[in-house]
Design a protein around this motif. Structure first.
Motif, PDB file in Angstrom:
ATOM      1  N   PHE A   1       0.832  -1.209   0.000  1.00 43.98           N
ATOM      2  CA  PHE A   1       0.000   0.000   0.000  1.00 43.98           C
ATOM      3  C   PHE A   1       0.864   1.255   0.000  1.00 43.98           C
ATOM      4  O   PHE A   1       0.524   2.259  -0.625  1.00 43.98           O
ATOM      5  CB  PHE A   1      -0.960  -0.003   1.194  1.00 43.98           C
ATOM      6  CG  PHE A   1      -2.051  -1.042   1.111  1.00 43.98           C
ATOM      7  CD1 PHE A   1      -2.278  -1.759  -0.058  1.00 43.98           C
ATOM      8  CD2 PHE A   1      -2.864  -1.303   2.206  1.00 43.98           C
ATOM      9  CE1 PHE A   1      -3.299  -2.717  -0.141  1.00 43.98           C
ATOM     10  CE2 PHE A   1      -3.881  -2.246   2.141  1.00 43.98           C
ATOM     11  CZ  PHE A   1      -4.098  -2.959   0.971  1.00 43.98           C
ATOM     12  N   VAL A   2       1.976   1.199   0.712  1.00 44.17           N
ATOM     13  CA  VAL A   2       2.896   2.338   0.712  1.00 44.17           C
ATOM     14  C   VAL A   2       3.400   2.600  -0.709  1.00 44.17           C
ATOM     15  O   VAL A   2       3.400   3.743  -1.182  1.00 44.17           O
ATOM     16  CB  VAL A   2       4.070   2.084   1.687  1.00 44.17           C
ATOM     17  CG1 VAL A   2       5.234   3.034   1.406  1.00 44.17           C
ATOM     18  CG2 VAL A   2       3.597   2.224   3.130  1.00 44.17           C
ATOM     19  N   ASN A   3       3.778   1.551  -1.406  1.00 42.26           N
ATOM     20  CA  ASN A   3       4.237   1.746  -2.785  1.00 42.26           C
ATOM     21  C   ASN A   3       3.128   2.321  -3.656  1.00 42.26           C
ATOM     22  O   ASN A   3       3.374   3.167  -4.523  1.00 42.26           O
ATOM     23  CB  ASN A   3       4.750   0.432  -3.384  1.00 42.26           C
ATOM     24  CG  ASN A   3       5.330   0.655  -4.767  1.00 42.26           C
ATOM     25  OD1 ASN A   3       6.416   1.215  -4.909  1.00 42.26           O
ATOM     26  ND2 ASN A   3       4.586   0.276  -5.802  1.00 42.26           N
ATOM     27  N   HIS A   4       1.891   1.859  -3.435  1.00 41.81           N
ATOM     28  CA  HIS A   4       0.788   2.417  -4.229  1.00 41.81           C
ATOM     29  C   HIS A   4       0.589   3.902  -3.931  1.00 41.81           C
ATOM     30  O   HIS A   4       0.282   4.677  -4.846  1.00 41.81           O
ATOM     31  CB  HIS A   4      -0.499   1.631  -3.975  1.00 41.81           C
ATOM     32  CG  HIS A   4      -1.629   2.077  -4.858  1.00 41.81           C
ATOM     33  ND1 HIS A   4      -1.551   2.043  -6.235  1.00 41.81           N
ATOM     34  CD2 HIS A   4      -2.836   2.628  -4.572  1.00 41.81           C
ATOM     35  CE1 HIS A   4      -2.682   2.530  -6.754  1.00 41.81           C
ATOM     36  NE2 HIS A   4      -3.462   2.892  -5.772  1.00 41.81           N
ATOM     37  N   LEU A   5       0.774   4.292  -2.684  1.00 39.43           N
ATOM     38  CA  LEU A   5       0.705   5.736  -2.375  1.00 39.43           C
ATOM     39  C   LEU A   5       1.791   6.503  -3.127  1.00 39.43           C
ATOM     40  O   LEU A   5       1.555   7.618  -3.597  1.00 39.43           O
ATOM     41  CB  LEU A   5       0.844   5.977  -0.867  1.00 39.43           C
ATOM     42  CG  LEU A   5      -0.377   5.667  -0.004  1.00 39.43           C
ATOM     43  CD1 LEU A   5      -0.055   5.937   1.465  1.00 39.43           C
ATOM     44  CD2 LEU A   5      -1.586   6.506  -0.424  1.00 39.43           C
ATOM     45  N   PHE A   6       2.970   5.906  -3.253  1.00 41.14           N
ATOM     46  CA  PHE A   6       4.014   6.556  -4.047  1.00 41.14           C
ATOM     47  C   PHE A   6       3.554   6.695  -5.510  1.00 41.14           C
ATOM     48  O   PHE A   6       3.787   7.725  -6.150  1.00 41.14           O
ATOM     49  CB  PHE A   6       5.330   5.773  -3.994  1.00 41.14           C
ATOM     50  CG  PHE A   6       5.976   5.717  -2.623  1.00 41.14           C
ATOM     51  CD1 PHE A   6       5.839   6.767  -1.721  1.00 41.14           C
ATOM     52  CD2 PHE A   6       6.740   4.618  -2.240  1.00 41.14           C
ATOM     53  CE1 PHE A   6       6.439   6.717  -0.458  1.00 41.14           C
ATOM     54  CE2 PHE A   6       7.345   4.559  -0.990  1.00 41.14           C
ATOM     55  CZ  PHE A   6       7.194   5.618  -0.100  1.00 41.14           C
ATOM     56  N   SER A   7       2.904   5.659  -6.032  1.00 38.32           N
ATOM     57  CA  SER A   7       2.395   5.731  -7.420  1.00 38.32           C
ATOM     58  C   SER A   7       1.364   6.840  -7.568  1.00 38.32           C
ATOM     59  O   SER A   7       1.365   7.587  -8.545  1.00 38.32           O
ATOM     60  CB  SER A   7       1.739   4.411  -7.828  1.00 38.32           C
ATOM     61  OG  SER A   7       2.669   3.362  -7.856  1.00 38.32           O
ATOM     62  N   LYS A   8       0.449   6.923  -6.584  1.00 41.73           N
ATOM     63  CA  LYS A   8      -0.581   7.963  -6.655  1.00 41.73           C
ATOM     64  C   LYS A   8       0.040   9.352  -6.479  1.00 41.73           C
ATOM     65  O   LYS A   8      -0.374  10.312  -7.138  1.00 41.73           O
ATOM     66  CB  LYS A   8      -1.656   7.736  -5.580  1.00 41.73           C
ATOM     67  CG  LYS A   8      -2.445   6.462  -5.726  1.00 41.73           C
ATOM     68  CD  LYS A   8      -3.146   6.327  -7.062  1.00 41.73           C
ATOM     69  CE  LYS A   8      -4.411   7.141  -7.171  1.00 41.73           C
ATOM     70  NZ  LYS A   8      -5.098   6.896  -8.487  1.00 41.73           N
ATOM     71  N   ALA A   9       1.019   9.449  -5.588  1.00 43.83           N
ATOM     72  CA  ALA A   9       1.716  10.723  -5.390  1.00 43.83           C
ATOM     73  C   ALA A   9       2.366  11.154  -6.699  1.00 43.83           C
ATOM     74  O   ALA A   9       2.261  12.313  -7.120  1.00 43.83           O
ATOM     75  CB  ALA A   9       2.767  10.586  -4.281  1.00 43.83           C
ATOM     76  N   LYS A  10       3.011  10.205  -7.367  1.00 44.32           N
ATOM     77  CA  LYS A  10       3.686  10.531  -8.627  1.00 44.32           C
ATOM     78  C   LYS A  10       2.668  10.926  -9.699  1.00 44.32           C
ATOM     79  O   LYS A  10       2.948  11.791 -10.543  1.00 44.32           O
ATOM     80  CB  LYS A  10       4.540   9.355  -9.085  1.00 44.32           C
ATOM     81  CG  LYS A  10       5.400   9.664 -10.302  1.00 44.32           C
ATOM     82  CD  LYS A  10       6.446   8.610 -10.543  1.00 44.32           C
ATOM     83  CE  LYS A  10       7.381   9.022 -11.687  1.00 44.32           C
ATOM     84  NZ  LYS A  10       6.711   9.174 -12.982  1.00 44.32           N
ATOM     85  N   GLU A  11       1.504  10.313  -9.672  1.00 40.10           N
ATOM     86  CA  GLU A  11       0.439  10.678 -10.611  1.00 40.10           C
ATOM     87  C   GLU A  11       0.081  12.157 -10.431  1.00 40.10           C
ATOM     88  O   GLU A  11      -0.083  12.886 -11.412  1.00 40.10           O
ATOM     89  CB  GLU A  11      -0.783   9.804 -10.296  1.00 40.10           C
ATOM     90  CG  GLU A  11      -1.607   9.359 -11.467  1.00 40.10           C
ATOM     91  CD  GLU A  11      -2.690   8.396 -11.008  1.00 40.10           C
ATOM     92  OE1 GLU A  11      -2.593   7.199 -11.351  1.00 40.10           O
ATOM     93  OE2 GLU A  11      -3.630   8.808 -10.282  1.00 40.10           O
ATOM     94  N   ILE A  12      -0.030  12.577  -9.172  1.00 39.60           N
ATOM     95  CA  ILE A  12      -0.378  13.976  -8.888  1.00 39.60           C
ATOM     96  C   ILE A  12       0.758  14.906  -9.339  1.00 39.60           C
ATOM     97  O   ILE A  12       0.520  15.887 -10.034  1.00 39.60           O
ATOM     98  CB  ILE A  12      -0.660  14.186  -7.383  1.00 39.60           C
ATOM     99  CG1 ILE A  12      -1.877  13.362  -6.944  1.00 39.60           C
ATOM    100  CG2 ILE A  12      -0.882  15.671  -7.077  1.00 39.60           C
ATOM    101  CD1 ILE A  12      -2.048  13.256  -5.435  1.00 39.60           C
ATOM    102  N   SER A  13       1.987  14.589  -8.957  1.00 36.07           N
ATOM    103  CA  SER A  13       3.095  15.488  -9.313  1.00 36.07           C
ATOM    104  C   SER A  13       3.315  15.503 -10.829  1.00 36.07           C
ATOM    105  O   SER A  13       3.547  16.555 -11.416  1.00 36.07           O
ATOM    106  CB  SER A  13       4.378  15.128  -8.557  1.00 36.07           C
ATOM    107  OG  SER A  13       4.814  13.830  -8.862  1.00 36.07           O
TER     108      SER A  13
ATOM    109  N   PHE B   1       9.211  14.148  -9.651  1.00 30.51           N
ATOM    110  CA  PHE B   1       8.982  13.319  -8.471  1.00 30.51           C
ATOM    111  C   PHE B   1      10.231  13.255  -7.583  1.00 30.51           C
ATOM    112  O   PHE B   1      10.127  12.999  -6.384  1.00 30.51           O
ATOM    113  CB  PHE B   1       8.529  11.913  -8.891  1.00 30.51           C
ATOM    114  CG  PHE B   1       8.013  11.083  -7.748  1.00 30.51           C
ATOM    115  CD1 PHE B   1       6.875  11.459  -7.046  1.00 30.51           C
ATOM    116  CD2 PHE B   1       8.666   9.918  -7.355  1.00 30.51           C
ATOM    117  CE1 PHE B   1       6.397  10.710  -5.972  1.00 30.51           C
ATOM    118  CE2 PHE B   1       8.196   9.153  -6.288  1.00 30.51           C
ATOM    119  CZ  PHE B   1       7.060   9.551  -5.602  1.00 30.51           C
TER     120      PHE B   1
END
Lengths: 249, 249
Positions: B167-179, B186
């Motif tokens: 889940f932490v890695n998925h948050l990184f993916s979503k964070a990168k989507e936003i940035s 990123f």
């Protein structure tokens, strides 16, 4: 050139330390909480006050977003420069006749945790070139990574940080809640957590995804749901749903 | 003593490498995907096959949970020991007359990312003392951190890992989507992410929480919700709700 920091929380205490360590003339830390101010003042050998705001060239307001507006009204000096450190608010939130600016350090600050200030990205916004240059000069003393950023962009930087840091830390808290409930030492998970982060220094997070959801491993997903309840179950379902969407499963 | 690894995915390729590097006699990698098997075999100078499973003392089934049962039926040797590497399934998922066991490495494996195998915790379960000792002996060659674990406990270890890693890695993916959506590199967020993780080596994650939700900063929370939609908005609301619950806000 003399600066004052207003606030006594996590950001204020680290900014004060970063300034003093890097030779920026911090002449006062000012705020409401005399106990916390005293700790900062004694550690850094800098004056503090809860009553009389010193006269300075630049004021840094390092308080929570909810308090910035009120605190900004305490600064009556008209020819000063005032910066807030919020990721989300515009510099216009500041109320006064001084020049307004934003000075946003992209980092998570906890008082008890030392930091390498050199690596912290700082995002700066000011009303005019001279103020921008002044803030760049100060930030460059602290960090190797200083940039300009509009409020519009800074909002998204902060939002990204919420996902990449605040929510990640909350997942660690929830993970520890689960392992604590079974008397499993949380230390077991530190190599895994370290590797999860090391990986995204080399691989795009989207390509680094592992786990039952991205494999669409229905049996494990169902088993896990049976082990969870309340907010943990909500997080489990929400994250898996989002993973499945991202990978079109 | 000779061992075979079945599988050609992330876990199989890293297990094979960890075994060979630490002098464990891996006599074959076996699986369906000849292209991937060939890569592993050539890198490690070990035979591979997609057709004839070699005779060995210990078989390690390193395939996805959905395939373990079917794959386990391929092993016809009756006096062998078979271990799967699943965090969630019992050793009884294995179908055959051989002795059954579980050999669970707590780590996230991506083929292109090198790993320090010494630090990986291994959790072992076997039918009898002799098998347990044998698996400990093998795991101890690879790692400094080998423990016994019942299936019941292992399920929770895996579940904790899903929160702390997947889940932490998925948050990184979503964070990168936003940035990415705002053309913000990123890389800016890597010092923040590193610090988020370094912090929990020193401070309990619950005490390390920062961000608008734990400050109950309603203005920022509302602003952020306006910037998000779809799964990102769902994650935002779910995580903030859970943070507020944890801190009784």
């Amino acid at each position: 050139m003399q600066v004052v920091i207003i606030g006594s929380g996590n950001v204020a205490s680290h900014m004060a330390k970063a300034f003093v360590l890097n030779g920026i003339p911090l002449i006062q830390v000012f705020g409401r909480n005399s106990e916390e101010l005293k700790k900062i003042a004694e550690e850094l050998n800098v004056p503090y006050s809860t009553e009389h705001l010193a006269e300075a060239d630049v004021y840094f307001i390092c308080v929570s977003d909810n308090s910035i507006e009120d605190v900004s009204k305490l600064i009556t000096k008209k020819d000063g420069l005032v910066a807030h450190t919020s990721g989300s608010l515009p510099k216009e939130i500041l109320v006064g006749e001084y020049r307004k600016s934003s000075f946003y350090p992209l980092q998570t600050f906890s008082k008890s945790k030392a930091l390498d200030y050199k690596k912290i990205p700082f995002f700066i916004e000011a009303e005019n070139e001279a103020d921008k240059e002044l803030l760049f000069e100060l930030a460059n003393k602290v960090s190797e990574n200083v940039m300009e950023s509009s409020h519009e962009k800074r909002k998204y930087i902060h939002l990204t940080a919420v996902f990449a840091c605040n929510f990640v830390n909350h997942l660690f808290s929830k993970a520890k809640e689960i392992s604590d409930s079974q008397k499993i030492p949380f230390d077991y998970f530190l190599p895994l957590i370290d590797e999860t982060v090391q990986k995204i220094h080399e691989i795009e997070p989207k390509l680094a995804q592992t786990g039952p959801a991205v494999r669409n491993d229905v049996r494990v997903l169902q088993l896990h749901e049976q082990l969870l309840k309340d907010e943990s179950l909500e997080i489990y379902k929400t994250m898996n749903h989002s993973i499945k969407k991202m990978y079109e499963l």
